[in-house]
Design a protein around this motif. Structure first.
Motif, PDB file in Angstrom:
ATOM      1  N   VAL A 164      44.544  34.041  39.751  1.00  0.00           N
ATOM      2  CA  VAL A 164      44.775  32.797  40.490  1.00  0.00           C
ATOM      3  C   VAL A 164      45.098  33.137  41.940  1.00  0.00           C
ATOM      4  CG1 VAL A 164      46.123  30.671  40.635  1.00  0.00           C
ATOM      5  CG2 VAL A 164      45.632  31.694  38.393  1.00  0.00           C
ATOM      6  N   THR A 165      44.168  32.856  42.825  1.00  0.00           N
ATOM      7  CA  THR A 165      44.358  33.105  44.255  1.00  0.00           C
ATOM      8  C   THR A 165      44.290  31.784  45.010  1.00  0.00           C
ATOM      9  OG1 THR A 165      42.002  33.399  44.753  1.00  0.00           O
ATOM     10  CG2 THR A 165      43.227  35.356  44.022  1.00  0.00           C
ATOM     11  N   ASP A 166      44.896  31.764  46.196  1.00  0.00           N
ATOM     12  CA  ASP A 166      44.861  30.548  47.006  1.00  0.00           C
ATOM     13  C   ASP A 166      43.432  30.182  47.392  1.00  0.00           C
ATOM     14  OD1 ASP A 166      47.594  30.281  46.851  1.00  0.00           O
ATOM     15  OD2 ASP A 166      47.982  31.333  48.747  1.00  0.00           O
TER      16      ASP A 166
ATOM     17  N   ARG B 268      41.838  28.521  44.410  1.00  0.00           N
ATOM     18  CA  ARG B 268      42.451  27.223  44.098  1.00  0.00           C
ATOM     19  C   ARG B 268      41.867  26.094  44.937  1.00  0.00           C
ATOM     20  NH1 ARG B 268      47.919  26.067  44.550  1.00  0.00           N
ATOM     21  NH2 ARG B 268      48.054  27.375  46.403  1.00  0.00           N
TER      22      ARG B 268
ATOM     23  N   THR C 185      47.473  28.838  33.606  1.00  0.00           N
ATOM     24  CA  THR C 185      47.846  30.241  33.446  1.00  0.00           C
ATOM     25  C   THR C 185      48.237  30.574  32.006  1.00  0.00           C
ATOM     26  OG1 THR C 185      50.147  29.792  34.077  1.00  0.00           O
ATOM     27  CG2 THR C 185      48.625  30.391  35.833  1.00  0.00           C
TER      28      THR C 185
ATOM     29  N   THR D 109      38.310  39.805  42.722  1.00  0.00           N
ATOM     30  CA  THR D 109      39.333  39.758  43.762  1.00  0.00           C
ATOM     31  C   THR D 109      39.545  41.126  44.388  1.00  0.00           C
ATOM     32  OG1 THR D 109      41.100  40.121  42.130  1.00  0.00           O
ATOM     33  CG2 THR D 109      40.564  37.838  42.677  1.00  0.00           C
TER      34      THR D 109
ATOM     35  N   LEU E  67      49.090  39.265  39.824  1.00  0.00           N
ATOM     36  CA  LEU E  67      48.475  37.943  39.950  1.00  0.00           C
ATOM     37  C   LEU E  67      48.593  37.214  38.620  1.00  0.00           C
ATOM     38  CD1 LEU E  67      45.084  38.533  41.830  1.00  0.00           C
ATOM     39  CD2 LEU E  67      47.018  37.216  42.681  1.00  0.00           C
TER      40      LEU E  67
ATOM     41  N   GLU F 281      49.392  31.449  44.755  1.00  0.00           N
ATOM     42  CA  GLU F 281      49.142  32.874  44.545  1.00  0.00           C
ATOM     43  C   GLU F 281      50.424  33.674  44.653  1.00  0.00           C
ATOM     44  OE1 GLU F 281      46.576  36.483  46.685  1.00  0.00           O
ATOM     45  OE2 GLU F 281      46.091  34.394  47.101  1.00  0.00           O
TER      46      GLU F 281
ATOM     47  N   LYS G 264      52.552  36.394  45.911  1.00  0.00           N
ATOM     48  CA  LYS G 264      52.478  37.179  47.147  1.00  0.00           C
ATOM     49  C   LYS G 264      53.296  38.463  47.025  1.00  0.00           C
ATOM     50  CE  LYS G 264      50.054  34.084  49.366  1.00  0.00           C
ATOM     51  NZ  LYS G 264      48.650  34.313  49.715  1.00  0.00           N
TER      52      LYS G 264
END
Length: 314
Positions: free
Chosen positions: A142-144, A147, A154, A191, A260, A312, A314
């Motif tokens: 799940v990344t910005d 999204r 999740t 990713t 992640l 996401e 960080k």
């Protein structure tokens, strides 16, 4: 249930070649009967049934859109690569993996059939937007960036890590600058590829030779490139790396680089997300969740609760 298509057949053959390559690089040319040959590697894929006893949860099922309840099924696209996420058993037909178990268990909780079709990792997310599938699995982080066009529910936490040969001077990668001048193997459309591309400037800014990124669609080819010295380091999923190096002598897991959340993927704005989230949380409550993680040796990837498209990590 797996739907067979020409595309799926081709992908199945590719996945089998990848599994065979992993087995061969893991065990050399040892005799299968002595526990060191290729058969021993595939035998390590666990087959314990942790899903068939899962019961329907009426409260979660009620959250499904009326149309889905009426047809009684969900169209799922599964990316098949390597364990523990998703792979083929030695029969070449049966799918196994953490993603497979979680999807099947969610279907049980919601009281719907999972109509699974094998699809390429890089093809699933665009296909969701076009409405070909209701959801997809592929250990999707799940990344910005994702999204913006995809919704996620999740179910585990995984992330990015590194592996190398035992003779590598690398011991831990805390900055991508440590990769300058090296050849990095990773999966196409992942990713990891994006992270490497977005940070390629770091080597130039440090006055060092750039790292060379080699991408592979098949996991078997990726690991062969490392074993044969055509790449210096592999960047992939933490769970996948830990699993793979246990099967392959001469390789070493370096470290976790970034965590992640991982989720089921959906078309943006999907009405399915609340039901699937409720199903995952039900699996946590009844113990199935922990049994799946135990089966695949991924206990550290447990999450406290399922969420819909969280920011996401960080």
């Amino acid at each position: 249930m797996t739907t067979s298509t020409p595309r799926a057949t081709a992908l199945r053959a590719a996945a089998l070649l990848a599994t065979a390559a992993l087995a061969l690089t893991a065990c050399g040319s040892g005799d299968p009967s002595d526990g060191t040959g290729p058969a021993a590697a595939t035998a390590r894929i666990p087959t314990t049934d942790v899903v068939s006893g899962v019961k329907k949860d009426p409260a979660a099922a009620k959250l499904l859109p009326a149309g889905v309840r009426a047809r009684g099924s969900l169209r799922l696209a599964s990316s098949v690569g390597s364990p523990p996420s998703a792979t083929y058993l030695p029969d070449g037909r049966t799918l196994a993996g953490q993603d497979i178990d979680f999807a099947d268990a969610v279907g049980k909780v919601l009281g719907v059939r999972i109509k699974r079709e094998v699809a390429g990792f890089e093809a699933i997310l665009p296909a969701l937007g076009g409405g070909k599938y209701d959801l997809g699995t592929g250990n999707f982080g799940v990344t910005d960036e994702r999204r913006r066009t995809i919704d996620f529910v999740t179910y585990v936490n995984d992330g990015q890590g590194f592996a190398a040969r035992e003779d590598s001077p690398l011991r831990k990668v805390t900055s991508l600058r440590q990769l300058c001048g090296l050849t990095v193997a990773t999966g196409a459309g992942t990713t990891f590829e994006t992270t490497l591309e977005e940070n390629a400037h770091l080597c130039k800014e440090a006055g060092k030779q750039p790292y060379d990124v080699k991408t592979y669609a098949e996991q078997g080819a990726l690991w062969i490139s490392l074993q044969q010295g055509r790449s210096d380091v592999v960047m992939s999923t933490i769970n996948g790396l830990r699993y793979a190096v246990k099967q392959q002598p001469g390789l070493r897991f370096l470290n976790e680089f970034k965590r992640l959340d991982v989720g089921f993927a959906f078309k943006k704005g999907t009405p399915l997300a609340p039901a699937v989230r409720a199903a995952v949380n039900r699996l946590k409550k009844d113990g199935t969740y922990d049994r799946i993680l135990k089966k695949w040796g991924t206990g550290p990837s447990a999450i406290a609760t399922s969420r819909i498209s969280p920011p996401e990590v960080k």
